[in-house]
Design a protein around this motif. Structure first.
Motif, mmCIF file in Angstrom:
data_model
loop_
_atom_site.group_PDB
_atom_site.id
_atom_site.type_symbol
_atom_site.label_atom_id
_atom_site.label_comp_id
_atom_site.label_asym_id
_atom_site.label_seq_id
_atom_site.Cartn_x
_atom_site.Cartn_y
_atom_site.Cartn_z
ATOM 1 N N MET A 1 72.732 24.267 7.137
ATOM 2 C CA MET A 1 73.761 23.866 8.015
ATOM 3 C C MET A 1 75.017 24.773 7.934
ATOM 4 O O MET A 1 75.591 25.410 8.567
ATOM 5 N N ALA A 2 75.235 24.933 6.389
ATOM 6 C CA ALA A 2 76.368 25.769 5.839
ATOM 7 C C ALA A 2 76.347 27.103 6.205
ATOM 8 O O ALA A 2 77.179 27.842 6.651
ATOM 9 N N SER A 3 75.035 27.530 6.249
ATOM 10 C CA SER A 3 74.877 29.303 6.277
ATOM 11 C C SER A 3 74.434 29.500 7.717
ATOM 12 O O SER A 3 74.602 30.608 8.056
ATOM 13 N N GLY A 4 74.283 28.594 8.513
ATOM 14 C CA GLY A 4 73.927 28.776 9.889
ATOM 15 C C GLY A 4 74.897 28.346 11.009
ATOM 16 O O GLY A 4 75.974 29.121 11.135
ATOM 17 N N MET A 5 75.135 27.090 11.188
ATOM 18 C CA MET A 5 76.310 26.561 12.123
ATOM 19 C C MET A 5 77.614 26.692 11.398
ATOM 20 O O MET A 5 78.308 27.212 12.178
ATOM 21 N N GLY A 6 77.659 26.713 10.141
ATOM 22 C CA GLY A 6 78.792 26.771 9.446
ATOM 23 C C GLY A 6 79.352 28.309 9.616
ATOM 24 O O GLY A 6 80.499 28.584 9.946
ATOM 25 N N LEU A 7 78.542 29.252 9.726
ATOM 26 C CA LEU A 7 78.773 30.516 9.808
ATOM 27 C C LEU A 7 79.364 30.878 11.407
ATOM 28 O O LEU A 7 80.537 31.359 11.599
ATOM 29 N N VAL A 8 78.574 30.233 12.405
ATOM 30 C CA VAL A 8 79.025 30.398 13.724
ATOM 31 C C VAL A 8 80.264 29.723 13.842
ATOM 32 O O VAL A 8 81.206 30.211 14.538
ATOM 33 N N LEU B 1 82.656 29.189 11.949
ATOM 34 C CA LEU B 1 83.879 30.031 11.130
ATOM 35 C C LEU B 1 84.014 31.293 11.584
ATOM 36 O O LEU B 1 85.255 31.519 12.084
ATOM 37 N N THR B 2 83.145 31.776 12.570
ATOM 38 C CA THR B 2 83.263 32.990 13.304
ATOM 39 C C THR B 2 84.120 32.860 14.433
ATOM 40 O O THR B 2 84.929 33.408 14.988
ATOM 41 N N ASP B 3 83.798 31.613 15.119
ATOM 42 C CA ASP B 3 84.382 31.329 16.459
ATOM 43 C C ASP B 3 85.817 30.895 16.166
ATOM 44 O O ASP B 3 86.741 30.960 16.724
ATOM 45 N N THR B 4 86.050 30.040 14.968
ATOM 46 C CA THR B 4 87.471 29.879 14.466
ATOM 47 C C THR B 4 88.297 30.869 14.291
ATOM 48 O O THR B 4 89.408 30.901 15.033
ATOM 49 N N ILE B 5 87.771 31.956 13.861
ATOM 50 C CA ILE B 5 88.545 33.170 13.696
ATOM 51 C C ILE B 5 88.725 33.920 14.831
ATOM 52 O O ILE B 5 89.905 34.381 15.167
ATOM 53 N N VAL B 6 87.596 34.290 15.812
ATOM 54 C CA VAL B 6 87.646 35.251 16.564
ATOM 55 C C VAL B 6 88.021 34.711 17.931
ATOM 56 O O VAL B 6 88.923 35.053 18.540
ATOM 57 N N LEU B 7 87.482 33.615 18.210
ATOM 58 C CA LEU B 7 87.944 32.782 19.403
ATOM 59 C C LEU B 7 89.298 32.017 19.520
ATOM 60 O O LEU B 7 90.022 32.354 20.344
ATOM 61 N N GLY B 8 89.501 31.732 18.226
ATOM 62 C CA GLY B 8 90.907 31.164 18.008
ATOM 63 C C GLY B 8 91.950 32.290 18.140
ATOM 64 O O GLY B 8 92.962 31.813 18.940
ATOM 65 N N PHE B 9 91.917 33.209 17.234
ATOM 66 C CA PHE B 9 92.777 34.050 17.490
ATOM 67 C C PHE B 9 93.125 35.019 18.847
ATOM 68 O O PHE B 9 94.203 35.341 19.310
ATOM 69 N N ALA B 10 92.103 35.150 19.244
ATOM 70 C CA ALA B 10 91.938 35.727 20.633
ATOM 71 C C ALA B 10 92.422 35.008 21.705
ATOM 72 O O ALA B 10 93.391 35.479 22.474
#
Length: 581
Positions: free
Chosen positions: A129-136, A138-147
């Motif tokens: 879960m950490a390496s799958g959904m956690g990665l997703v 985390l990516t959304d938090t950075i990309v979608l959040g800042f965008a």
């Protein structure tokens, strides 16, 4: 991060899938960010009364097309990223399984089967879960959040700054909860291991539980264990239960600020209605990254706790291993020399002496009998030859080579070993017979069955060799299990044969027949027999009697019977019992 070292090789191995998966995720985020712009254009045109039905249809088709692309690329990233996380889980599970198999028998006194099973299930799921959904997340938090913040700032900087007022509180609470969550997850996962071991042990001993009418007691015991596990989870829930409500509360504070201040700006025409609606849409997109911060924290902490638990297992190096320059002889003949051998069992507090200064010598093809009262070290002694344990002092040589110098796989291939408690796998009779030599032909298979006096037994089963015997051979009697394990040992064509109590669960007639079979191997194989039925020792070249871990008597059968010691007394008692029986 030290915990990342365990999963790093598997991330590198699945890197192409992860890269393409993240690329697909970024495409999804891009289309999600594009939809509020379409909404802005549509609302502004509607507000200005400057649009036709065809124009509205165009905007609707834009949104429908974006939704279609989001659906396609979302499917793609789920297959790639979640598939990679499953492969990462698989790799760690296989590494863990291989590692545990290399551990000596003493290792399983520290780690219970239930504990290892918990690691192989719950902990690996957390890592996945950490390496799958956690990665997703985390990516959304950075990309979608800042965008989202960028587009909100593009619409109105002041309104954006006001909407982001709750963000520092999110960072503050996340930092506080991280340490608490990690400690709680370690406690919960340790509790899960204890519960798994409790269940495994009770199901393994179900016959004893029923025989002693302890079902109610064990049910109560399980309830107490289950309550303890639930209690630990409830302690964890006190923290995890706060994360998402807190994130939603802070997000709604942002929404309230935007409605109040942004609504006034629409009235004063500072921003257009389309910008206002788009701003709220971007804030809605920002809601998921804000919530994902808590979710990511949750999963990462759980995953790190699981990684540390698995690293604890992997940190145990195999005590029994090949030397750097292991010997690989072309053939082993079976000469065995044991010289001043001593062995101690280790527990948490002290070392318990079991064997002391044991010495004997066997030429190839000779037979050694080992007798003695229970607890005298007989099983331990024969377990040292295939290096199930390693002796601390003294030495064992085979054909003049120290067993620690011989390639471990070759050493064990040269020994056919029947343990005192024969273990059978839950497959067919054939599967269990050929376990030690999968390539054995039908002729050898039949011969080994005859040698173990198992022919009539197998013939009585409708499916013969294909009969499924159940877990641990549950459908067989004790004597049938023992003879099946004996046949498996005979089938493995090795120069050294070790039989630990091979006739303890069979009748006297069958025992005598098996003894004759063992006698027929003399001169062809070096044989070591542990037994409480001394009649199997009559044709052995050497017999040693162990008492309190030392050799108290040695000689041939007739010599020991005449000596008047433990062997003579025990043998006389057995002869008397046979006459009475």
């Amino acid at each position: 991060m030290k915990s990342f070292e365990l999963i790093k090789p598997y991330f590198i191995e699945r890197r192409p899938d992860l890269i393409w998966g993240i690329a697909a995720l970024l495409v999804v985020d891009a289309f999600q960010l594009f939809i509020p712009r379409i909404i802005k254009w549509a609302v502004d045109d509607i507000s200005a009364m400057n649009i036709t039905p065809a124009g509205l249809l165009t905007y609707a088709l834009y949104i429908l097309g974006a939704a279609l692309m989001i659906g396609c690329f979302r499917y793609l990233w789920r297959v790639l990223i979640f598939g990679a996380s499953r492969r990462i889980e698989e790799g760690i599970r296989e590494k863990m399984f291989r590692h545990v198999q290399l551990m000596p028998a003493t290792y399983f006194e520290t780690f219970t089967a239930g504990d290892i099973m918990a690691h192989a299930t719950n902990d690996l799921k957390n890592i996945r879960m950490a390496s799958g959904m956690g990665l997703v997340a985390l990516t959304d938090t950075i990309v979608l959040g800042f965008a989202s913040i960028f587009f909100m700032g593009y619409i109105n900087v002041n309104l954006t700054l006001m909407a982001l007022i709750p963000m520092p509180f999110i960072a503050f609470f996340t930092k506080i909860f991280s340490k608490k969550l990690f400690a709680e997850y370690m406690t919960v996962q340790a509790g899960f291991s204890d519960l798994m071991e409790l269940v495994r042990e009770r199901f393994s001993g179900i016959k004893i539980i029923k025989a002693f009418n302890r079902e109610n007691f064990e049910s109560d015991s399980f309830c107490r264990g289950s309550e303890s596990y639930v209690s630990k989870n409830m302690s964890l829930v006190k923290y995890t239960g706060l994360i998402f409500p807190m994130m939603i509360f802070l997000t709604n504070i942002s929404l309230a600020i935007v409605i109040f201040i942004g609504g006034r700006q629409v009235i004063t025409m500072t921003i257009s209605p389309g910008d206002f609606v788009a701003f709220i849409s971007y804030l809605g997109l920002l809601t998921w990254p804000m919530m994902a911060i808590g979710w990511v924290t949750n999963m990462i902490q759980r995953g790190m706790a699981s990684v540390q638990r698995i690293e604890k297992i992997l940190a145990h190096e195999p005590e029994i291993r090949n030397s750097d320059n292991a010997l690989v002889p072309k053939k082993i003949f079976g000469e065995i020399r044991v010289d001043e051998l001593s062995f101690n069992y280790k527990n948490k507090e002290r070392q318990i002496p079991v064997l002391e200064r044991i010495s004997f010598f066997l030429n190839p093809g000779e037979t050694l009998g080992i007798a003695g009262p229970p607890g005298s070290g007989k099983t331990t002694l024969v377990s040292l030859l295939p290096r199930i344990f390693d002796a601390a002092t003294g030495g064992i040589t085979i054909d003049g080579m120290g067993i620690k110098e011989i390639d471990l796989e070759l050493l064990r291939r040269a020994i056919s070993f029947m343990p005192q408690e024969p273990f059978l796998f839950s497959g067919t009779i054939r599967d269990n017979l050929i376990y030690g030599d999968p390539g054995a032909g039908e002729e050898r298979l039949i011969k080994s069955i005859e040698m173990a006096r198992l022919t009539e037994t197998i013939a009585s089963f409708p499916d013969g060799l294909e009969t499924v015997i159940g877990e641990k051979g549950v459908y067989l009697s004790g004597g049938q299990k023992q003879r099946l394990a004996l046949a498996r040992t005979f089938l493995k064509d090795s120069p050294i044969v070790i039989l630990d109590d091979p006739v303890s669960q069979v009748d006297m007639e069958t025992a005598m027949a098996i003894s004759e079979t063992i006698r027929s191997l003399k001169g062809h194989k070096t044989i070591i027999i542990v037994s409480h039925r001394f009649s199997v020792f009559k044709h052995a070249e050497k017999i040693i009697v162990l008492k309190d871990g030392i050799i108290s008597e040695s000689g041939r059968h007739d010599e020991l019977v005449e000596s008047g010691g433990y062997y003579a007394d025990a043998y006389e008692m057995q002869v008397t019992e046979e006459r009475i029986g």
